[in-house]
Design an enzyme around this catalytic site. Structure first.
Site, PDB file in Angstrom:
ATOM      1  N   LYS A 177       0.844  -1.201   0.000  1.00  0.00           N
ATOM      2  CA  LYS A 177       0.000   0.000   0.000  1.00  0.00           C
ATOM      3  C   LYS A 177       0.873   1.242   0.000  1.00  0.00           C
ATOM      4  O   LYS A 177       1.996   1.209   0.502  1.00  0.00           O
ATOM      5  CB  LYS A 177      -0.861   0.030   1.276  1.00  0.00           C
ATOM      6  CG  LYS A 177      -2.010  -0.938   1.305  1.00  0.00           C
ATOM      7  CD  LYS A 177      -2.809  -0.767   2.599  1.00  0.00           C
ATOM      8  CE  LYS A 177      -3.950  -1.751   2.677  1.00  0.00           C
ATOM      9  NZ  LYS A 177      -4.969  -1.576   1.640  1.00  0.00           N
ATOM     10  N   ARG A 209     -10.327 -11.427   1.969  1.00  0.00           N
ATOM     11  CA  ARG A 209     -11.170 -12.481   1.398  1.00  0.00           C
ATOM     12  C   ARG A 209     -10.480 -13.835   1.460  1.00  0.00           C
ATOM     13  O   ARG A 209     -11.136 -14.878   1.529  1.00  0.00           O
ATOM     14  CB  ARG A 209     -11.586 -12.088  -0.030  1.00  0.00           C
ATOM     15  CG  ARG A 209     -10.453 -11.972  -0.992  1.00  0.00           C
ATOM     16  CD  ARG A 209     -10.825 -11.166  -2.240  1.00  0.00           C
ATOM     17  NE  ARG A 209     -10.846  -9.717  -1.979  1.00  0.00           N
ATOM     18  CZ  ARG A 209     -11.167  -8.810  -2.895  1.00  0.00           C
ATOM     19  NH1 ARG A 209     -11.509  -9.178  -4.121  1.00  0.00           N
ATOM     20  NH2 ARG A 209     -11.147  -7.524  -2.591  1.00  0.00           N
TER      21      ARG A 209
HETATM   22  N1  BES Z   1      -8.209  -3.644   4.391  1.00  0.00           N
HETATM   23  C1  BES Z   1      -8.336  -3.260   3.042  1.00  0.00           C
HETATM   24  C2  BES Z   1      -9.619  -2.499   2.740  1.00  0.00           C
HETATM   25  C3  BES Z   1      -9.798  -1.168   3.408  1.00  0.00           C
HETATM   26  C4  BES Z   1      -9.498  -0.015   2.739  1.00  0.00           C
HETATM   27  C5  BES Z   1     -10.335  -1.093   4.671  1.00  0.00           C
HETATM   28  C6  BES Z   1      -9.706   1.213   3.351  1.00  0.00           C
HETATM   29  C7  BES Z   1     -10.533   0.127   5.280  1.00  0.00           C
HETATM   30  C8  BES Z   1     -10.227   1.277   4.612  1.00  0.00           C
HETATM   31  C9  BES Z   1      -8.312  -4.495   2.147  1.00  0.00           C
HETATM   32  O1  BES Z   1      -7.528  -5.535   2.595  1.00  0.00           O
HETATM   33  C10 BES Z   1      -7.753  -4.073   0.838  1.00  0.00           C
HETATM   34  O2  BES Z   1      -6.634  -3.693   0.794  1.00  0.00           O
HETATM   35  N2  BES Z   1      -8.575  -4.148  -0.214  1.00  0.00           N
HETATM   36  C11 BES Z   1      -8.156  -3.765  -1.504  1.00  0.00           C
HETATM   37  C12 BES Z   1      -8.651  -4.799  -2.478  1.00  0.00           C
HETATM   38  C13 BES Z   1      -8.110  -4.623  -3.874  1.00  0.00           C
HETATM   39  C14 BES Z   1      -6.631  -4.926  -3.888  1.00  0.00           C
HETATM   40  C15 BES Z   1      -8.858  -5.542  -4.792  1.00  0.00           C
HETATM   41  C16 BES Z   1      -8.762  -2.398  -1.811  1.00  0.00           C
HETATM   42  O3  BES Z   1      -9.904  -2.154  -1.443  1.00  0.00           O
HETATM   43  O4  BES Z   1      -8.059  -1.581  -2.401  1.00  0.00           O
HETATM   44 MN    MN Z   2      -5.523  -5.354   2.005  1.00  0.00          MN
END
Ligand code: BES
Ligand code: MN
Ligand code: ZN
Length: 508
Positions: free
Chosen positions: A288, A362
């Site tokens: 990230k 997931r």
């Molecule tokens: N934990 C994150 C989602 C999230 C984002 C929670 C902002 C709270 C605030 C999750 O694990 C994630 O990173 N999801 C990705 C999925 C993508 C790579 C398909 C996302 O939402 O960007």
């Molecule tokens: Mn994530």
């Protein structure tokens, strides 16, 4: 995990007493928008103060709008030192959520100004037409949640002010017992939310998967339910390749936390609550960006909600058998981390192609949902900070809801509304499923940017098969960036109240 945040106010007695007889630092009365002649308790206070409230209304210094709070000094005309008149807004729009908000705001204001005791009436129970016991419950929840502070990591403030006691004032002696029961139940629920908030707010260096498991075990001991913790080797034997694939990048080993409140019931659980427990989400190899990454300490909020809810149901002695399953991992990039392109074999036997290691929630939920089904759960609710796409779709007000069964969805929606935690259902059409088909495995773990919250839910649907299931995406609601109503900055403890309400309804 260090000590828990104590519930404040510590005491919430119900007193059969006229407001004009209440002796304490402050008295909270109210005003609906548009009222020109204050009646009821506010009218009695107005009279004692020589018509001061009426005069301020006529001068338009008091309007009764939501968010308005007017402090008045009584200078000996009432035994209470001060009166706080809070605006309730339009009578037709006022509800229990309004009660919670007004109590949070009022008590933080009074605490700031040095009050250690306060008395309140049951806002909306008279002219507002709300049920008095339900209002007492909302008053208690709003008070305890609004006074919440997470200051364990700061050096003690010199004059840290504490609101010790909130008296609920009623004139009906006959209803007292029902009000006391409602306050008692609400305290249990609010303390469960407090526990969840504490877990969310605890920094990720202190809240590792093992620490989350230890916190769950401590809650189990304190509240009287069972907690089993599975380590890596046991998960390997169960074939949890997706969960272990996420965990393998971290030096902090994973845990599968399994909670059980039997509620005097034999046999199989009637529901399983499954909560995402990523104690920190860096994204892994699909790292990230640095901005706001610290907020990913809250990526175990779903798990925290499950721990809180099972604790509350146990303390309430709800006659229901509830299973809680929390896959706890840390998602880190390292030489041992899983890569995009890896194929993981799940406990269900289905294989997953990892496209993006940041879609880790997931993956761990896939194995946790399979585990919950194997334990015989006939219906499922999972709670997860799953997708940024859900935040884009719904913002910070409503959590996303997804289901494979409209009857179970309706039950969960009704429970969430009764609890005052809003959800909004998003679609699950077949066609969305096509986006997560893989050329080399049964499915892949991302479906691209479009409809990201939905494709994540479609992914989970593969692992619940025919079992009635609702997925709550709390990515937009797990934390608050401002102090408002009964929420303060940081973890909100969202979904605890909904899950408790679901459990209580299944017990009936
Ligand atoms: N934990 C994150 C989602 C999230 C984002 C929670 C902002 C709270 C605030 C999750 O694990 C994630 O990173 N999801 C990705 C999925 C993508 C790579 C398909 C996302 O939402 O960007
Ligand atoms: Mn994530
Ligand atoms: Zn995540």
């Amino acid at each position: 995990m260090a000590a828990r945040t104590p519930a404040e106010p510590a005491r919430i007695p119900v007193r059969v007493q006229d407001v004009t007889a209440y002796r304490g630092d402050a008295l909270v009365v109210n005003l609906f928008e548009g009222v020109t002649e204050p009646g009821g308790a506010t009218g009695a206070v107005d009279k004692a103060l020589g018509g001061a409230i009426g005069a301020l209304i006529r001068r338009k210094e008091m309007t009764g709008k939501v968010g308005e709070a007017t402090p008045l000094h009584t200078f000996g005309r009432l035994p209470a030192s001060r009166v706080l008149v809070v605006g309730l807004g339009k009578k037709e729009q006022f509800d229990l959520e309004g009660v919670r908000a007004v109590m949070g705001e009022a008590l933080r204001f009074l605490r700031r100004t040095g009050a250690s005791s306060a008395g309140t009436i049951l806002h909306g129970a008279g002219a507002g037409g709300l049920d008095p016991a339900a209002v007492a419950q909302a008053v208690t929840e709003g008070a305890i949640l609004g006074c919440y502070r997470f200051d364990r990591y700061k050096k003690p403030e010199k004059d840290r002010k504490v609101l010790e006691e909130l008296s609920i004032l009623t004139r009906e002696a006959a209803g007292r017992r029902a009000l006391e029961d409602a306050v008692g139940r609400a305290r249990v629920v609010a303390e469960a939310v407090t526990l969840a908030r504490d877990l969310v707010n605890t920094p990720p260096n202190d809240l590792t998967p093992a620490a989350l498991a230890a916190a769950a075990a401590a809650a189990a001991k304190a509240s009287g339910f069972s907690c089993r913790i599975l380590a890596r080797e046991q998960m390997r034997r169960l074939g949890m390749g997706a969960l272990l694939g996420v965990a393998q990048g971290s030096a902090n080993p994973p845990r599968l936390i399994v909670l059980r409140h039997r509620g005097g019931r034999q046999g199989k659980p009637v529901v399983a609550f499954v909560g995402k427990g990523v104690t920190f989400d860096t994204g892994g190899i699909s790292l990230k960006p640095a901005e706001n990454m610290e907020s990913m300490k809250g990526d175990m909020s779903g798990g925290a909600a499950v721990i809180g809810a099972v604790s509350a149901l146990a303390r309430l002695k709800a006659k229901v058998h509830v299973l809680g399953v929390i896959p706890a991992v840390e998602n880190m990039p390292s030489g041992t981390a899983s890569r995009p392109g890896d194929i993981l074999r799940t406990m269900s036997g289905k294989t997953i192609e990892v496209i993006n290691t940041d879609a880790e929630g997931r993956l761990i939920l896939a194995d946790a949902l399979t585990y919950a089904r194997q334990q015989g759960a006939p219906r499922l609710v999972d709670v997860a900070t799953l997708t940024g796409a859900c935040v884009v779709a719904l913002g910070t007000i409503r959590s996303g809801a997804f289901a494979n069964d409209e009857g179970w969805m309706a039950a969960v929606r009704e429970a969430s509304e009764a609890a005052g935690e809003k959800v909004w259902q998003l679609p699950m059409d077949e066609e969305y499923g096509e986006l997560i088909k893989s050329d080399v495995a049964e499915i892949k773990n991302t479906g691209g940017r479009k409809g990201g919250a939905i494709t994540a839910a479609k992914f989970l649907a593969h692992f619940v098969e025919k079992t009635p299931w609702v997925h709550l995406d709390i990515a937009g609601t797990f934390e608050s960036d401002k102090e408002k109503g009964y929420r303060v900055k940081g973890g909100t403890g969202v979904a605890v109240r909904t899950l408790v309400e679901i459990g209580l309804r299944l017990a009936r």
